[in-house]
Structures are given as structure tokens and as C-alpha cells.
Design a protein around this motif. Structure first.
Motif, mmCIF file in Angstrom:
data_model
loop_
_atom_site.group_PDB
_atom_site.id
_atom_site.type_symbol
_atom_site.label_atom_id
_atom_site.label_comp_id
_atom_site.label_asym_id
_atom_site.label_seq_id
_atom_site.Cartn_x
_atom_site.Cartn_y
_atom_site.Cartn_z
ATOM 1 N N SER A 46 40.289 36.128 52.140
ATOM 2 C CA SER A 46 39.245 35.953 51.128
ATOM 3 C C SER A 46 38.868 37.275 50.461
ATOM 4 C CB SER A 46 38.016 35.283 51.743
ATOM 5 O OG SER A 46 37.471 36.092 52.770
ATOM 6 N N ALA A 47 38.687 38.328 51.263
ATOM 7 C CA ALA A 47 38.243 39.608 50.698
ATOM 8 C C ALA A 47 39.293 40.183 49.751
ATOM 9 C CB ALA A 47 37.941 40.601 51.825
ATOM 10 N N THR A 48 40.563 39.927 50.048
ATOM 11 C CA THR A 48 41.646 40.410 49.191
ATOM 12 C C THR A 48 41.560 39.767 47.810
ATOM 13 O OG1 THR A 48 42.982 40.401 51.197
ATOM 14 C CG2 THR A 48 44.139 40.737 49.104
ATOM 15 N N PHE A 49 41.462 38.440 47.797
ATOM 16 C CA PHE A 49 41.391 37.729 46.517
ATOM 17 C C PHE A 49 40.115 38.089 45.754
ATOM 18 C CE2 PHE A 49 44.615 34.972 48.461
ATOM 19 C CZ PHE A 49 45.467 34.749 47.388
ATOM 20 N N ILE A 50 38.989 38.118 46.474
ATOM 21 C CA ILE A 50 37.711 38.413 45.802
ATOM 22 C C ILE A 50 37.754 39.810 45.179
ATOM 23 C CG2 ILE A 50 35.225 38.806 46.128
ATOM 24 C CD1 ILE A 50 35.364 36.765 48.493
ATOM 25 N N SER A 51 38.149 40.795 45.958
ATOM 26 C CA SER A 51 38.067 42.170 45.447
ATOM 27 C C SER A 51 39.106 42.430 44.358
ATOM 28 C CB SER A 51 38.169 43.187 46.586
ATOM 29 O OG SER A 51 39.348 42.996 47.318
ATOM 30 N N THR A 52 40.296 41.873 44.502
ATOM 31 C CA THR A 52 41.305 42.058 43.456
ATOM 32 C C THR A 52 40.827 41.423 42.153
ATOM 33 O OG1 THR A 52 43.063 42.033 45.107
ATOM 34 C CG2 THR A 52 43.720 41.664 42.812
ATOM 35 N N SER A 53 40.314 40.200 42.246
ATOM 36 C CA SER A 53 39.833 39.503 41.049
ATOM 37 C C SER A 53 38.684 40.275 40.394
ATOM 38 C CB SER A 53 39.393 38.092 41.454
ATOM 39 O OG SER A 53 38.935 37.361 40.355
ATOM 40 N N ASP A 59 34.964 48.887 38.295
ATOM 41 C CA ASP A 59 35.703 49.782 39.196
ATOM 42 C C ASP A 59 34.831 50.196 40.373
ATOM 43 O OD1 ASP A 59 33.960 51.381 37.910
ATOM 44 O OD2 ASP A 59 35.443 52.679 36.968
ATOM 45 N N LYS A 60 33.780 49.431 40.593
ATOM 46 C CA LYS A 60 32.899 49.746 41.714
ATOM 47 C C LYS A 60 32.933 48.637 42.768
ATOM 48 C CE LYS A 60 29.643 52.508 41.122
ATOM 49 N NZ LYS A 60 29.366 53.826 41.714
ATOM 50 N N VAL A 61 34.151 48.201 43.095
ATOM 51 C CA VAL A 61 34.289 47.200 44.149
ATOM 52 C C VAL A 61 34.455 47.913 45.482
ATOM 53 C CG1 VAL A 61 35.665 45.274 45.038
ATOM 54 C CG2 VAL A 61 35.375 45.556 42.567
ATOM 55 N N ARG A 62 33.682 47.493 46.456
ATOM 56 C CA ARG A 62 33.728 48.085 47.798
ATOM 57 C C ARG A 62 34.123 47.002 48.789
ATOM 58 N NH1 ARG A 62 27.785 50.898 47.018
ATOM 59 N NH2 ARG A 62 28.504 52.742 45.891
ATOM 60 N N LEU A 79 45.590 48.027 46.870
ATOM 61 C CA LEU A 79 44.131 47.905 46.766
ATOM 62 C C LEU A 79 43.532 49.163 46.145
ATOM 63 C CD1 LEU A 79 43.450 46.204 50.232
ATOM 64 C CD2 LEU A 79 43.294 45.107 47.983
ATOM 65 N N LYS A 80 44.050 50.317 46.561
ATOM 66 C CA LYS A 80 43.575 51.582 45.985
ATOM 67 C C LYS A 80 43.882 51.639 44.496
ATOM 68 C CE LYS A 80 44.016 54.818 49.897
ATOM 69 N NZ LYS A 80 44.917 55.893 50.375
ATOM 70 N N SER A 81 45.069 51.154 44.124
ATOM 71 C CA SER A 81 45.467 51.203 42.713
ATOM 72 C C SER A 81 44.541 50.357 41.842
ATOM 73 C CB SER A 81 46.916 50.725 42.547
ATOM 74 O OG SER A 81 46.971 49.302 42.606
ATOM 75 N N ARG A 82 43.860 49.376 42.453
ATOM 76 C CA ARG A 82 42.890 48.557 41.715
ATOM 77 C C ARG A 82 41.503 49.197 41.740
ATOM 78 N NH1 ARG A 82 44.329 46.466 38.010
ATOM 79 N NH2 ARG A 82 42.219 45.692 37.899
#
Lengths: 324, 324
Positions: A46-53, A59-62, A79-82
Motif C-alpha cells: 500500500s505505501a508503495t502505491f500511495i507514495s508513488t502516486s 515532492d514532499k512525500v515521506r 523511490l528516491k528517484s520519485r
């Protein structure tokens, strides 16, 4: 006039000041089978999809989560590249990454879980760092409500806390979930979960009941039939984007959540009208996600592609009124 | 200057010139049981719902149908009071009116037919009068496709022919239905019928296939999930109006058709944009119908009540776009 160093410091300050989105949830390596193919140990959770989206909006996703020693380095780099801040990502030294193996039926409306190996995720008990505790917008994926509660209590003055849950917790931990819901501003669940949680068959009656238990905003996801947004003063119905081929629905709900919260974080506006727009961004992101396997549909998006989808939505939905 | 007689003649001429809507279908006396009550021998039938619904948009509705000797006089008077031209309504001297008895399940998503007595309707074989054959807009309810074809062939230069059909004819008279569809401009069916007719599970793929068989416009009704409008150049998705209590879904689809075709007849405009607006009027009328038993919800409407519902729809659906 200011010199370059001063300008650079000022810019940094402005960027620092911008609102941030804290995402808490699972990171997984999924094996997925749909009628269109099979993919093994692909990035999920879930965290992968949420944060990527969400990363397409701010650019302030933690990110706060846990993975195992087997988690691919290239996915960390992704993830860093995003521009996702992964300082809250724990890497277990002795456990593997959460692994889920699911098989979808022919029309993709049902899936069977073949394997659910929690691995490192089994002991997930996030301590939020000082910096992250000051995040304004919080998006908590579908995890144990006791963990959700513990996380929310660590946040200092959040502007909007969104959480997801599921049948498993509604039936298995109703008392803890009730306590957690009192701390949640926005609950996002699907239609069957809304019916189960409220004991009501009619979704609009169910929604009214749920809004009395804590959340001020409710989003009910109806899969191919779209999503409902309900607040005390407004209701909004968005269809799902019409797709001739859905490739893999995995992560659609989380991608929706990421797009929704990404838009809210970007605009810092939780008015009813802006919540509607956020639903459309969430729906647009979800529609792009399900067109490909797993996370592939949202790994390499452009703002143009997202905006094209949003404008297509507008044409699909909006209409003129002339009086009779 | 013209005198009063000349003015009156001119007015008549203008009214005569206005576009008319020809409605062909069943008139019935229904016995309906829902979880909320039972009503016996109440006015029903596709043509009844279509023409009543359309009568709020145009006073040029022309009805073609057949009833039995037992058909209540007060219902004839009701149809007249809605300015519906019933000169095409045949009254059988020796047969009773079509009678249907249906029982809905708890969530109103399924119904069981207890009795279907065709009676006078069994021999329904409408001869369209000279005057009616010049109608511009045609709305044919769900009857045998051979009758639909026969009716359409009698019409001189129609601007838009709309027809409904159902599983019973798709499976039972596929060859006749195929011939009829070649003469139909707008087909209105529900989602399961679209899947059955096309052999495709995905509704958007199904729609494309159906649009190759004759109709230029397709409306797929999805019950509580709303309706799709698909033309070669546009797609529009409207949700159903959110209702906390649906009292009786009988006639919802026909009421939708009546509102849709009523709006089209009133505006004489079959552009894609106006078809979208027509879908909203159809949905608004249907939502008003299902709030009460049988035809009751649309017997005594005001334009204000209809417009209120349409504006509520607008708030429910429309949204602002701001770019990311």
C-alpha cells in the motif's frame, strides 16, 4: 538585490516550508496472476502505491515502512528517484520482505490469495521521527487499527489524517477500529466494507452512520463503478474511467489514495470543492495504474499524461443544464 | 396588425408544427410487492411510464398501445390530463388489460414474476395512423422485435428512433432483433443485456460492437450504478441519483427513456452535448419515479421539482479542473 547563496537559501526555506505528506503502510514483493499474465516478486504494497502516486503532485512525500534484506536496491533507487523521503524506511537484517501471491478470476472482480507471508512486516511498529511527526497530511494504508492509532497519536497537529481499513479489521478488531476512527478525518473504504462497518445495505444511509463515528469525510470506492465522496455538507459521485482493458487491479485503491492526498497536499485546501477535484485526480491515477501490471502504470508518468486523463474525465462527466 | 382569430390560428399552427414524440409499448395493470408494501392492479406498462415522463417536456406525446375493457376510466383521464394524445390507444372489448405481478427481493436488485397475463396485449399489432406516421421522434418500448420493425417501417422520415429490448428477445428472436436493430438509431438496454447481445464482458468493448450493428447511439443502463451514453464520437457516464430509500424500481428504465426522449423532442437537438443533457433529464425523472410506488412518483410533478433534481445532479457530478 540578493546574491546567489541567499537566493538558494531562500529557495530551500520555501521548499522546506511547503506542506508534506506522510505515508505509512506496507511495502511488498507481490506475485500476481491475472488472465493476461503473471509477474513474480514485483514491487507492491500500500505505501508503495500511495507514495508513488502522490509523488506526481508533491515532492514532499515521506514514507514510513519496513522491508526485508531481500528488497531490491533498484527499487530503493526508484523511490528516491520519485523524490520520496525514505529516511523512515526500515530494512530488516534477518527477515524477508512481505510477500503476497494473488490470482485474479477472469473478469478481475475477485481474487484469491495463494500466499501471504508477512515476514518483516509482521513486527511493523513504526516510530515516527521528530521531523516526520510535523507532517501536515497523513495517509495511512490498510494496516492493523492499533498501529494506525499509535501512528496518529505521534503526529503533531495534522491538518488531515486519512486511513484505509478492510473487512479483516472490521470483523477482527472492531473495538480497536472504533477507537482509531475517532482520530481519523477521512476514511477511505470500499462499498462492501462500508456496508459491513455500518450494518446498512444502502450506501448513503451507511455513509451517514459512518460519519457519526469520527471521520468528517468518507470516500467509498466502488471499483469499476467509481467512487463516492461524502462530507456533512456535500456528496460527489465520480465514475471509474472507462477502460476497454484492465490489466491488473492490484493497488488501484492505494493509487487513488495517493493521487487524492497528493492533490490535497499540493493545494493545501480541504474545501468540499477541492475534495471533489482530488477524487478526480485519485481516479485518474488509479485508471492509469490498472492499465499495466502492478506498479508499472505509474512508474513513469508525465504531468501531461495525467492531465490528459483528467480532461478526458471532465468530458465524460460534465454536462450542460438548460431548463425545461 | 392581426386580429384575435388570426392570432389564435397562427398559435395553433405553431403548436401543430412543433415536433412530436410517438410512444409505442405496453399499458398494464401491475401488482407489485416490494419490502415496503404491496399495490394491486396499479397503472403500469412501458408506454405508460415513457409517455407520462415525456409529457413534462412536450405536449406532443402520442401514445400507441392496447388495453382491455377493465382499464380504469380514471387512468384514461389521467393520460389525457397529461396532454398525451391517446387517439392511438385501442381498447379491447373482450379481453382484459395486460397484468403483471412481480415481487422484489430485499435489496430491490432482483424480482420474481409471479404472473404475466398478456391478455389484450397478446395480439398487439399496431397500425400507425396517417397523422402519427409523421412523428419525428419515436420511442418504442420493450416489445417483440418483429412488432418494433413493423412499427418503424410505418414511420415517414423519423429524426430519431429509439428502442428498448431485453434478454428474452436477444435469446429468443436474435434474427428478428438483428433486422430491427438496423432500423434503430438509439438502442437503450441494461448492462447484462449489452453483454448478452455483444458476447463481450467489458461494457466499452460491448458498446463498440453493438454500434456496428445499426444503432448510432447506445445507452446502457446500469441500475443503481447509473447510465452510459456512447456514440461514435463521445462517451458520457452519469451516476444514478443517490437515494437513501428506493421504494419501487418498476418503470425506472422507461421513465428514463421518457425523460430522455422528452428532452430531445423539446429541444429538437441530437448533438452529442444535448444527448448528455438528455441522459441527465432521464436520470432525474427515473430517480423521482423510484421514490414512490409504481407511477405515483411522476404523476404530479412540477417543473421546479424536476429542475431541483437536475441541479442537484449537477452538484453531484460536476467538478473543477486545476492543473498539477
Amino acid at each position: 538585490m540578493i546574491n546567489q547563496v541567499e537566493f538558494s537559501n531562500l529557495a530551500k526555506l520555501i521548499i522546506e516550508y511547503r506542506m508534506s505528506l506522510l505515508v505509512i503502510g506496507s511495502l511488498a514483493l507481490d506475485t500476481i496472476e491475472t488472465p493476461f499474465g503473471k509477474k513474480e516478486y514485483t514491487l507492491g504494497g500500500s505505501a508503495t502505491f500511495i507514495s508513488t502516486s502522490a509523488s506526481y503532485f508533491t515532492d514532499k512525500v515521506r514514507l514510513v515502512g519496513i522491508v526485508g534484506y531481500d528488497f531490491p536496491k533498484k527499487e530503493i533507487e526508484f523511490l528516491k528517484s520519485r523524490n520520496i523521503d525514505i529516511s523512515g524506511l526500515e530494512i530488516s537484517k534477518d527477515k524477508k520482505t512481505f510477500h503476497w501471491h494473488g490470482v485474479y478470476n477472469t473478469d478481475l472482480n475477485n481474487r484469491e490469495s495463494i500466499t501471504t507471508e508477512l515476514n518483516a512486516f509482521e513486527t511493523f511498529d513504526p516510530i515516527i521521527t521528530e521531523k516526520f511527526r510535523k507532517s501536515e497530511y497523513i495517509c495511512i494504508g490498510n494496516v492493523d487499527p492499533t498501529i494506525q492509532k499509535k501512528v496518529i497519536k505521534q503526529i503533531i497537529n495534522p491538518k488531515l489524517v486519512m486511513a484505509d481499513t478492510m473487512n479483516f479489521w472490521i470483523e477482527g478488531k472492531p473495538v480497536h477500529l472504533t477507537e482509531t476512527l475517532k482520530l481519523v478525518d477521512l476514511l477511505m473504504i470500499n462499498d462492501s466494507e462500508a456496508r459491513l462497518l455500518s450494518g446498512e445495505q444502502n450506501l448513503f444511509v451507511a455513509a451517514k452512520k459512518i460519519l457519526k463515528t469520527g471521520p468528517k469525510i468518507l470516500i467509498i470506492k466502488k471499483g469499476e463503478h467509481g467512487a463516492l465522496l461524502i462530507t456533512p455538507n456535500t456528496m460527489f459521485i465520480a465514475p471509474s474511467f472507462p477502460l476497454e482493458k484492465v490489466f491488473d487491479p492490484t493497488g488501484a485503491g492505494d493509487t487513488f489514495a495517493g493521487g487524492f492526498m497528493g492533490w490535497i497536499t499540493k493545494t493545501e485546501n480541504i474545501s468540499d470543492e477541492n475534495l471533489k477535484t482530488a477524487v478526480i485526480y485519485g481516479s485518474a491515477m488509479a485508471s492509469l495504474a490498472v492499465e499495466e501490471f502492478s506498479l508499472e502504470g505509474i512508474r513513469n508518468l508525465t504531468k501531461d499524461k495525467i492531465m490528459d486523463r483528467v480532461y478526458e474525465f471532465k468530458n465524460l462527466i460534465n454536462f450542460e443544464v438548460n431548463s425545461i
